[in-house]
Scaffold this motif. Structure first.
Motif, PDB file in Angstrom:
ATOM      1  N   TRP A  13       0.855  -1.187   0.000  1.00  0.00           N
ATOM      2  CA  TRP A  13       0.000   0.000   0.000  1.00  0.00           C
ATOM      3  C   TRP A  13       0.891   1.237   0.000  1.00  0.00           C
ATOM      4  O   TRP A  13       1.845   1.331   0.781  1.00  0.00           O
ATOM      5  CB  TRP A  13      -0.905   0.027   1.223  1.00  0.00           C
ATOM      6  CG  TRP A  13      -2.005  -0.981   1.178  1.00  0.00           C
ATOM      7  CD1 TRP A  13      -2.014  -2.225   1.741  1.00  0.00           C
ATOM      8  CD2 TRP A  13      -3.270  -0.828   0.532  1.00  0.00           C
ATOM      9  NE1 TRP A  13      -3.200  -2.863   1.477  1.00  0.00           N
ATOM     10  CE2 TRP A  13      -3.994  -2.019   0.736  1.00  0.00           C
ATOM     11  CE3 TRP A  13      -3.874   0.194  -0.203  1.00  0.00           C
ATOM     12  CZ2 TRP A  13      -5.287  -2.219   0.233  1.00  0.00           C
ATOM     13  CZ3 TRP A  13      -5.145   0.003  -0.710  1.00  0.00           C
ATOM     14  CH2 TRP A  13      -5.840  -1.194  -0.489  1.00  0.00           C
ATOM     15  N   ARG A  43       0.561   5.725  -0.416  1.00  0.00           N
ATOM     16  CA  ARG A  43      -0.396   6.822  -0.305  1.00  0.00           C
ATOM     17  C   ARG A  43       0.225   8.102  -0.844  1.00  0.00           C
ATOM     18  O   ARG A  43       1.451   8.263  -0.845  1.00  0.00           O
ATOM     19  CB  ARG A  43      -0.861   7.022   1.142  1.00  0.00           C
ATOM     20  CG  ARG A  43       0.210   7.513   2.105  1.00  0.00           C
ATOM     21  CD  ARG A  43      -0.338   7.522   3.521  1.00  0.00           C
ATOM     22  NE  ARG A  43       0.650   8.008   4.490  1.00  0.00           N
ATOM     23  CZ  ARG A  43       0.472   7.984   5.801  1.00  0.00           C
ATOM     24  NH1 ARG A  43      -0.652   7.502   6.308  1.00  0.00           N
ATOM     25  NH2 ARG A  43       1.414   8.458   6.610  1.00  0.00           N
ATOM     26  N   ARG A  49       4.218  10.324  -3.618  1.00  0.00           N
ATOM     27  CA  ARG A  49       3.663   9.049  -3.184  1.00  0.00           C
ATOM     28  C   ARG A  49       4.688   8.348  -2.294  1.00  0.00           C
ATOM     29  O   ARG A  49       5.880   8.323  -2.589  1.00  0.00           O
ATOM     30  CB  ARG A  49       3.344   8.185  -4.404  1.00  0.00           C
ATOM     31  CG  ARG A  49       2.529   6.958  -4.105  1.00  0.00           C
ATOM     32  CD  ARG A  49       2.090   6.248  -5.375  1.00  0.00           C
ATOM     33  NE  ARG A  49       1.222   7.089  -6.182  1.00  0.00           N
ATOM     34  CZ  ARG A  49       0.556   6.628  -7.262  1.00  0.00           C
ATOM     35  NH1 ARG A  49       0.683   5.358  -7.637  1.00  0.00           N
ATOM     36  NH2 ARG A  49      -0.203   7.441  -7.961  1.00  0.00           N
ATOM     37  N   ASP A  96      -2.961  11.248   8.059  1.00  0.00           N
ATOM     38  CA  ASP A  96      -3.121  10.039   7.252  1.00  0.00           C
ATOM     39  C   ASP A  96      -4.006  10.284   6.025  1.00  0.00           C
ATOM     40  O   ASP A  96      -4.154   9.392   5.179  1.00  0.00           O
ATOM     41  CB  ASP A  96      -3.744   8.910   8.087  1.00  0.00           C
ATOM     42  CG  ASP A  96      -2.829   8.445   9.214  1.00  0.00           C
ATOM     43  OD1 ASP A  96      -3.349   8.204  10.320  1.00  0.00           O
ATOM     44  OD2 ASP A  96      -1.612   8.315   8.977  1.00  0.00           O
ATOM     45  N   TYR A 139      -4.988   6.355  -1.221  1.00  0.00           N
ATOM     46  CA  TYR A 139      -4.233   5.135  -0.952  1.00  0.00           C
ATOM     47  C   TYR A 139      -4.276   4.236  -2.190  1.00  0.00           C
ATOM     48  O   TYR A 139      -5.358   3.968  -2.732  1.00  0.00           O
ATOM     49  CB  TYR A 139      -4.809   4.411   0.260  1.00  0.00           C
ATOM     50  CG  TYR A 139      -4.409   5.062   1.561  1.00  0.00           C
ATOM     51  CD1 TYR A 139      -4.928   6.317   1.920  1.00  0.00           C
ATOM     52  CD2 TYR A 139      -3.504   4.457   2.426  1.00  0.00           C
ATOM     53  CE1 TYR A 139      -4.549   6.933   3.105  1.00  0.00           C
ATOM     54  CE2 TYR A 139      -3.122   5.062   3.614  1.00  0.00           C
ATOM     55  CZ  TYR A 139      -3.643   6.297   3.943  1.00  0.00           C
ATOM     56  OH  TYR A 139      -3.264   6.918   5.118  1.00  0.00           O
ATOM     57  N   GLY A 197      -6.699   3.684  -6.796  1.00  0.00           N
ATOM     58  CA  GLY A 197      -6.646   4.526  -5.609  1.00  0.00           C
ATOM     59  C   GLY A 197      -7.992   4.670  -4.928  1.00  0.00           C
ATOM     60  O   GLY A 197      -9.045   4.620  -5.565  1.00  0.00           O
TER      61      GLY A 197
END
Length: 115
Positions: free
Chosen positions: A36, A38, A45, A89, A93, A108
């Motif tokens: 993963w 993000r 990224r 956060d 993702y 995503g």
């Protein structure tokens, strides 16, 4: 050709949890390492967590102890359990997988954490 489809994103408050899922479109092909990533607005990224086919995991320091990556090899699915979410956060993702000699990305899914 294999595609990755993510699901599970959404809007939550700080401190809450979300679980992301990413499924490969073909169940009969062997998928290697999965991960993963993000990307927040205006930022590059970044890797969040990765897992090998054998189950070896690694995490970014920023999510260590809060996020858990897991996978189901029979279903070619990878999960990201996210606990104690923080506003930082917030990001799109992306799922990533090694399939044969190629690296495949999902489209995503947005995760937004409000304070």
């Amino acid at each position: 050709q294999v595609q990755l489809v993510e699901s599970g994103g959404g809007l939550v408050q700080a401190g809450e949890s979300l679980t992301l899922s990413c499924a490969a479109s073909r169940k009969t092909i062997e998928v290697g390492a999965m991960a993963w990533y993000r990307q927040a607005p205006g930022k590059q990224r970044e890797l969040v967590a990765g897992i090998t086919r054998g189950g070896i995991k690694n995490y970014a320091d920023s999510v260590q102890g809060r996020f858990t990556i897991s996978r189901d090899n029979a279903k070619n699915v990878v999960y990201l359990q996210m606990n104690s979410l923080k506003p930082e956060d917030t990001a799109v993702y992306y799922c990533n997988a090694r399939v044969l000699v190629s690296t495949v990305w999902g489209q995503g899914t947005q995760v937004t954490v409000s304070s």
